[in-house]
Write a protein that holds these residues in place. Structure first.
Motif, mmCIF file in Angstrom:
data_model
loop_
_atom_site.group_PDB
_atom_site.id
_atom_site.type_symbol
_atom_site.label_atom_id
_atom_site.label_comp_id
_atom_site.label_asym_id
_atom_site.label_seq_id
_atom_site.Cartn_x
_atom_site.Cartn_y
_atom_site.Cartn_z
ATOM 1 N N VAL A 178 0.843 -1.203 0.000
ATOM 2 C CA VAL A 178 0.000 0.000 0.000
ATOM 3 C C VAL A 178 0.879 1.255 0.000
ATOM 4 C CG1 VAL A 178 -1.654 1.336 1.367
ATOM 5 C CG2 VAL A 178 -1.971 -1.127 1.074
ATOM 6 N N LEU A 179 1.907 1.238 0.851
ATOM 7 C CA LEU A 179 2.778 2.411 0.994
ATOM 8 C C LEU A 179 3.476 2.759 -0.316
ATOM 9 C CD1 LEU A 179 4.133 4.370 3.117
ATOM 10 C CD2 LEU A 179 5.958 2.683 3.275
ATOM 11 N N LEU A 180 4.161 1.787 -0.902
ATOM 12 C CA LEU A 180 4.899 2.068 -2.139
ATOM 13 C C LEU A 180 3.954 2.222 -3.319
ATOM 14 C CD1 LEU A 180 8.080 -0.175 -1.805
ATOM 15 C CD2 LEU A 180 7.653 2.127 -0.948
ATOM 16 N N GLY A 181 2.820 1.530 -3.261
ATOM 17 C CA GLY A 181 1.850 1.638 -4.350
ATOM 18 C C GLY A 181 1.247 3.028 -4.444
ATOM 19 N N LEU A 182 1.046 3.655 -3.288
ATOM 20 C CA LEU A 182 0.451 4.993 -3.289
ATOM 21 C C LEU A 182 1.469 6.080 -3.653
ATOM 22 C CD1 LEU A 182 -1.930 4.901 -0.142
ATOM 23 C CD2 LEU A 182 -2.565 4.762 -2.551
ATOM 24 N N GLU A 183 2.760 5.712 -3.709
ATOM 25 C CA GLU A 183 3.776 6.705 -4.028
ATOM 26 C C GLU A 183 4.389 6.377 -5.378
ATOM 27 O OE1 GLU A 183 6.462 7.320 -0.887
ATOM 28 O OE2 GLU A 183 4.872 7.430 0.602
ATOM 29 N N LYS A 184 4.132 7.223 -6.336
ATOM 30 C CA LYS A 184 4.439 6.832 -7.704
ATOM 31 C C LYS A 184 5.921 6.665 -8.010
ATOM 32 C CE LYS A 184 4.961 11.266 -9.959
ATOM 33 N NZ LYS A 184 5.023 11.870 -11.266
ATOM 34 N N ARG A 185 6.798 7.306 -7.210
ATOM 35 C CA ARG A 185 8.199 7.293 -7.619
ATOM 36 C C ARG A 185 8.870 5.944 -7.417
ATOM 37 N NH1 ARG A 185 7.812 8.960 -2.916
ATOM 38 N NH2 ARG A 185 9.304 8.741 -1.224
ATOM 39 N N ILE A 186 8.326 5.070 -6.553
ATOM 40 C CA ILE A 186 8.982 3.788 -6.324
ATOM 41 C C ILE A 186 8.282 2.699 -7.119
ATOM 42 C CG2 ILE A 186 9.730 2.100 -4.618
ATOM 43 C CD1 ILE A 186 10.935 4.759 -4.095
ATOM 44 N N SER A 187 7.064 2.494 -6.783
ATOM 45 C CA SER A 187 6.367 1.407 -7.452
ATOM 46 C C SER A 187 4.929 1.827 -7.684
ATOM 47 C CB SER A 187 6.447 0.149 -6.584
ATOM 48 O OG SER A 187 5.698 -0.883 -7.152
ATOM 49 N N GLY A 188 4.730 3.104 -7.906
ATOM 50 C CA GLY A 188 3.376 3.629 -8.015
ATOM 51 C C GLY A 188 2.597 2.999 -9.148
ATOM 52 N N VAL A 189 1.448 2.511 -8.832
ATOM 53 C CA VAL A 189 0.567 1.902 -9.817
ATOM 54 C C VAL A 189 -0.846 2.356 -9.491
ATOM 55 C CG1 VAL A 189 1.990 -0.131 -10.305
ATOM 56 C CG2 VAL A 189 0.449 -0.159 -8.356
ATOM 57 N N PRO A 190 -1.774 2.264 -10.436
ATOM 58 C CA PRO A 190 -3.164 2.641 -10.136
ATOM 59 C C PRO A 190 -3.733 1.750 -9.018
ATOM 60 C CG PRO A 190 -2.831 2.294 -12.499
ATOM 61 C CD PRO A 190 -1.600 1.807 -11.811
ATOM 62 N N PRO A 191 -4.693 2.299 -8.223
ATOM 63 C CA PRO A 191 -5.244 1.548 -7.094
ATOM 64 C C PRO A 191 -5.729 0.151 -7.489
ATOM 65 C CG PRO A 191 -6.044 3.794 -7.036
ATOM 66 C CD PRO A 191 -5.234 3.656 -8.288
ATOM 67 N N GLU A 192 -6.277 -0.007 -8.684
ATOM 68 C CA GLU A 192 -6.738 -1.326 -9.101
ATOM 69 C C GLU A 192 -5.590 -2.321 -9.143
ATOM 70 O OE1 GLU A 192 -10.113 -0.894 -8.421
ATOM 71 O OE2 GLU A 192 -9.693 -2.820 -9.377
ATOM 72 N N LYS A 193 -4.417 -1.828 -9.552
ATOM 73 C CA LYS A 193 -3.240 -2.708 -9.608
ATOM 74 C C LYS A 193 -2.747 -3.034 -8.195
ATOM 75 C CE LYS A 193 -2.504 -2.770 -14.144
ATOM 76 N NZ LYS A 193 -1.658 -2.204 -15.192
ATOM 77 N N ILE A 194 -2.868 -2.072 -7.298
ATOM 78 C CA ILE A 194 -2.458 -2.336 -5.910
ATOM 79 C C ILE A 194 -3.289 -3.494 -5.364
ATOM 80 C CG2 ILE A 194 -2.213 -1.387 -3.577
ATOM 81 C CD1 ILE A 194 -1.946 1.370 -4.745
#
Lengths: 195, 195
Positions: free
Chosen positions: B167-183
């Motif tokens: 959740v943490l890295l998914g919500l931050e686009k610079r590391i592993s940011g992806v759209p919420p559906e992908k999270i």
């Protein structure tokens, strides 16, 4: 720009990244002061903003270097290892834990740097990130030889983020702090499930 | 302390937690100013430090409340669900993602509050944390009926930390940011592996 001027600018950039890296390692991201950097680099304050657009760009350069180090370290940790993919993922994760424990400030800086959603992530940064992720997708593609590329990418990010979360919260006692030996057990418990 | 004085102190504590919570939700941990809190609470600046040892203790009170909310929300998300343990873990994790996305500042405050290793974690805080973890250890004990208590505890922390990391890295686009559906896909890919 003449070759000589370009070379001088590049040398200053290198020096500033070295100095910022050393300061972040010592005191964290917030301890970096442009004035101190200029003094230590022997340049005028304004020269920093000639070499880098802003301090954010300088921090990104430091973080990119840390990402590359992490990628190299992950690759080296399994270089001479004859083991199955799960075991190699565990070894790399333990190397990640070791890096985070020993270089906590540099490691945290990679994740603490706030970026507005308008900021562009530079290409070279994404390349360093992709290099780190390749270490994970390799063993994963052995576990899932038939998985399509997009799913493999998501699983790679999922596992990197998972191990990151275990290391992050494990190193901070107030949430789920446990001794480093237990962090290793938590990592291997999770990664042995991947099949 | 007389009953009346104690009640007044308790009322001020409540009011300060309410105000700090609202401010953190609006502007994050760093935006809280003792002077503003005192003004909004209609008390003297010194009264804050009569109600709480320091601002850190006040932040801990806000974070404890957020942890309790998270625990309740996790429990409610699977209250009327007839599904296997993996599916319930996935539903709770999606609720966690939703909470983090909607209450990002309050959620981040739980993890961003720096504590020195000398700081004692208060008992009531550990109780709130344990309540949150129980939601995970329940389904896990169905998946692993024979697992000993210590391993179950480590696996619980491992999975909580993993989902937190995603959740943490998914919500931050610079590391592993992806759209919420992908999270969500990343979470379920991981949790379906637990068997």
């Amino acid at each position: 720009m003449s070759g000589k001027v370009a070379a001088r600018k590049e040398a200053l950039r290198e020096k500033l990244v070295d100095l910022a890296e050393a300061q972040i390692a010592k005191g964290g991201l917030r301890s970096v002061k442009a004035r101190d950097l200029a003094k230590d680099a022997g340049c005028a304050l304004g020269a920093i903003y000639n070499a880098f657009e802003d301090l954010q760009a300088l921090y990104m350069a430091v973080n990119g270097r840390t990402f590359r180090r992490l990628g190299i370290m992950a690759a080296q940790s399994v270089e001479d290892v004859q083991a199955g993919p799960n075991e190699r993922l565990i070894i790399m994760s333990e190397a990640y834990l070791g890096f985070a424990a020993e270089n906590t400030n540099l490691w945290r800086a990679m994740f603490d740097l706030e970026m507005s959603t308008d900021d562009e992530v530079p290409d070279w940064y994404l390349v360093a990130l992709a290099g780190l992720f390749e270490n994970i997708s390799g063993p994963l593609s052995e576990i899932y030889p038939d998985m399509d590329a997009e799913s493999l990418d998501l699983m790679t990010r999922s596992l990197f983020s998972s191990v990151h979360g275990i290391v992050l919260l494990g190193l901070e006692k107030r949430i789920s702090g446990v001794p480093p030996e237990k962090i290793k057990i938590m990592i291997s418990m999770l990664l042995r499930q991947i099949s």
